[in-house]
Design a protein around this motif. Structure first.
Motif: not given
Length: 723
Positions: A294-316
């Motif tokens: 009831e005091a309100g809502w805040v919208r955030l976009l959160l992400r963690v970036i590893d600058v040394l690793k490739d982006n690997r994504i699961s099948k799901r």
């Protein structure tokens, strides 16, 4: 995802608990320069085993001496890779351990596949000449015992870290450096905030705190549903015992302390962080005088970036996306930066982003990095930005330049130079970047044309000003002139202005059309019009702009201001001595002209955007989108020929009624508390760029001076980005 909130902002002492030992952060370029070890020049390999279903592999090499490890980059889709990469390993003079080599096949989804290994004695290498090795690889993990797995070629010599060439950028950051992992927090917007002022509004701003570091957003005046759209970086330590991001919202006051409006604590361990992928969350605020939410809502976009690793994504996770775009960022040309500065490139598709490793900020930074970003909307764009900042990330990043390219216009595998533009993508800057793209997508991605557009939520709106308002009104005026031109042509035809033959033919066709009119004539007419425009007035070719941002193929209509006209700014209160209530009322009234101007500007911009999008749809500016529209119109025409119009209208209304009812009162899996309704035709038009967006996404034609600078680039990449 919702989060419960129980505490206010933590003290410095509380946030200090669980911090990493500062001794881990003492590693610096100066210390690494004194290290001695071996320099491996990884040349190539031949006849490697095939690990993928296409009969090829994506090989990379791991080197190990005792506990010291190093890894090469990945060469995709080949059995005879060529790396041509220098790799330094810190090894003591008294080392007696052999050099172990392992070759692996990189997989985007799942674990990497073992290909083979070898071992060589490096006890006799010296500082003078490198020793060449041609070593046979063997698969020692197979069921049939040792089997041949190809041949690898490399050289080894003793060296110091300071001897490494500038082009080998990965020595700026190692896995132990705190800047290797970064938590990026985007504060997008808020809604239903508490009204703290007497006018029923607030002037909210947000404070964030993680691991002892604090940030604060700008204040937004006179609103309970602000949009900040600001981004903040934190150094992320997954081993930290305290994984809490704390946010608090305050109401800004001119004469007194800011009023507390609510706070929240986000447990980062509850979020599923994948490298570069966004977590879009609405966080409920907690206030002592209001229930949770009831005091309100805040919208955030959160992400963690590893600058040394490739982006690997699961099948799901991969199943949620319709494609994948790869960007091979080779190098850049720019004015030389200051000492103790680093430079990095950022790749963004919608709200997912990845960053390259930071490199020394010279006039020719070399990245040699391939990044892969999943794509949900194949009709979107990819943005490449070049930044510079302090080596310790203690200051905000400074944008050097960026480019934006439509995904469907990408030419796969071609390594090209692009002239960077400024933050608004209006004019060229004195910087260039060399990139190769590859975009693979599913054909089912075309069906997403009528779904919600996966847009970048951090796009900043135009600042309200009289000049910008007149500019948007100029765009509307141009559309009005185009419509009036069409009406004038019809009127000329009816008044026999084109001669007897066209007028008679037009009258016969028009009479038969209205005499025999059926409902399916509407989509059929639109289909015929689109096809006629394609064969007679096709205007969908890509445009280009010069370094001043001018495009000859686009007509610009604008209202001009005199040079001495200035933008309207917020008036500054200088009266003093009045009560808070009286002062806020005066300020709000004083800002009323600016708010009216901004409202008119927004309205004019929305009208102009939709008009230009429809015009560019008809002109086949995005051929793939218009072709899909033609197929949809053909299907609708056939359906309307078979099924009566009243039945179709009834079914459509019932579908919308049931869908919205389920979202509001249905089960949890269909209820969406923060869902914003959308109209498919509007979302379809959003896939078509406006004329201003076409200029922003257009490539800059390099001048002779810029071409000369590009020819001066000394680095040549040996990596290939294959389709």
């Amino acid at each position: 995802m919702n989060f419960s909130t129980t505490k206010l902002l933590k003290s410095k002492a509380q946030l200090g608990r669980g911090k990493r030992n500062s001794s881990r952060r003492t590693s610096s370029k100066r210390n690494r320069a004194k290290q001695e070890g071996i320099l491996i020049h990884l040349n190539r390999a031949e006849n490697l085993p095939a690990a993928d279903s296409n009969g090829l592999s994506d090989p990379f090499v791991r080197f190990r001496v005792g506990k010291d490890k190093a890894r090469s980059f990945t060469v995709e889709k080949t059995l005879n890779p060529s790396w041509q990469e220098d790799i330094f390993m810190s090894i003591s003079k008294d080392n007696k351990e052999p050099l172990k080599i392992e070759v692996w096949d990189w997989d985007l989804i799942g674990s990497n596949d073992y290909l083979g290994e070898a071992e060589v004695d490096i006890g006799k290498i010296d500082w003078e000449e490198p020793i060449e090795f041609e070593v046979d690889l063997h698969n020692k993990r197979g069921k049939g015992g040792h089997t041949e797995a190809g041949t690898i070629f490399f050289t080894v010599k003793r060296a110091r870290a300071s001897d490494i060439k500038r082009a080998n950028a990965k020595w700026v950051v190692t896995e132990d450096d705190p800047v290797a992992k970064q938590l990026i927090v985007d504060v997008v917007e808020a809604k239903d905030l508490l009204a703290m002022d007497s006018n029923g509004k607030s002037d909210p701003f947000v404070k964030l705190e993680y691991d002892g570091k604090k940030y604060k957003t700008k204040k937004i005046r006179y609103t309970t549903k602000p949009k900040w759209k600001e981004s903040f970086d934190f150094l992320y330590d997954r081993d930290n015992a305290d994984q809490t991001l704390t946010i608090a919202v305050f109401d800004w006051d001119r004469l007194s302390q800011s009023d507390f409006m609510g706070s929240a604590e986000i447990d980062l361990e509850r979020l599923a962080f994948k490298n570069g992928l966004v977590n879009d969350i609405w966080v409920p605020l907690k206030h002592k005088n209001a229930e949770e939410g009831e005091a309100g809502w805040v919208r955030l976009l959160l992400r963690v970036i590893d600058v040394l690793k490739d982006n690997r994504i699961s099948k799901r996770i991969q199943a949620k996306y319709k494609g994948n775009v790869k960007a091979h960022i080779v190098q850049a040309l720019k004015p030389r930066g200051k000492s103790k500065k680093v430079c990095y490139a950022e790749v963004q598709v919608a709200n997912n982003k990845l960053r390259t490793q930071p490199v020394e900020d010279t006039d020719n930074p070399v990245f040699e990095r391939i990044v892969s970003v999943p794509v949900k909307d194949i009709f979107g764009t990819i943005e490449i930005s070049l930044f510079e900042r302090d080596a310790k990330y203690s200051d905000p990043p400074k944008l050097i330049g960026r480019i934006s390219r439509p995904l469907l216009s990408i030419s796969n595998g071609d390594t090209e130079w692009y002239v960077l533009k400024n933050s608004k993508l209006e004019k060229a800057v004195n910087a260039q970047i060399q990139i190769a793209f590859n975009f693979d997508y599913q054909m089912s991605g075309y069906l997403g044309l009528i779904g919600r557009k996966d847009a970048n939520l951090m796009v900043q709106p135009e600042v309200g000003s009289i000049k910008e308002t007149l500019h948007q009104m100029g765009r509307v005026s141009k559309l009005k002139n185009d419509v009036m031109g069409l009406v004038k042509n019809v009127n000329t035809l009816l008044n026999w202005g084109y001669g007897p033959q066209p007028s008679i033919v037009g009258m016969i066709i028009g009479g038969l059309y209205f005499l025999l009119f059926r409902a399916f004539f509407i989509p059929f007419t639109l289909l015929v019009g689109l096809m006629y425009n394609y064969f007679n007035h096709y205007n969908g070719y890509p445009i280009s702009v010069n370094e001043e941002g001018e495009a000859e193929s686009l007509e610009v209509a604008d209202f001009k201001l005199d040079d001495d006209d200035e933008e309207v700014e917020d008036p500054v209160d200088k009266s003093g001595g009045e009560t808070k209530k009286h002062k806020m009322d005066i300020l709000e009234k004083a800002n009323m002209p600016l708010r009216i101007s901004k409202t008119i500007q927004t309205l004019a911009q929305n009208v102009a955007d939709m008009g230009e999008r429809f015009e560019n749809l008809v002109n086949w500016t995005r051929p793939a989108v218009t072709l899909v529209v033609c197929l949809l119109l053909a299907v609708v025409t056939v359906v309307m020929m078979i099924i009566p119009l009243n039945v179709l209208v009834f079914l459509g209304l019932e579908f919308q009624f049931v869908k919205r009812g389920l979202r509001k009162y249905g089960y949890a899996f269909v209820r969406k508390p923060h869902h914003v309704p959308f109209e498919p035709p509007v979302e379809l038009l959003k896939r078509i760029p406006t004329n201003e967006e076409r200029k922003q996404q257009a490539r800059v034609i390099a001048s002779e001076e810029t071409e000369g600078q590009i020819m001066m680039a000394s680095y040549t990449s040996t990596k290939m980005l294959t389709a």
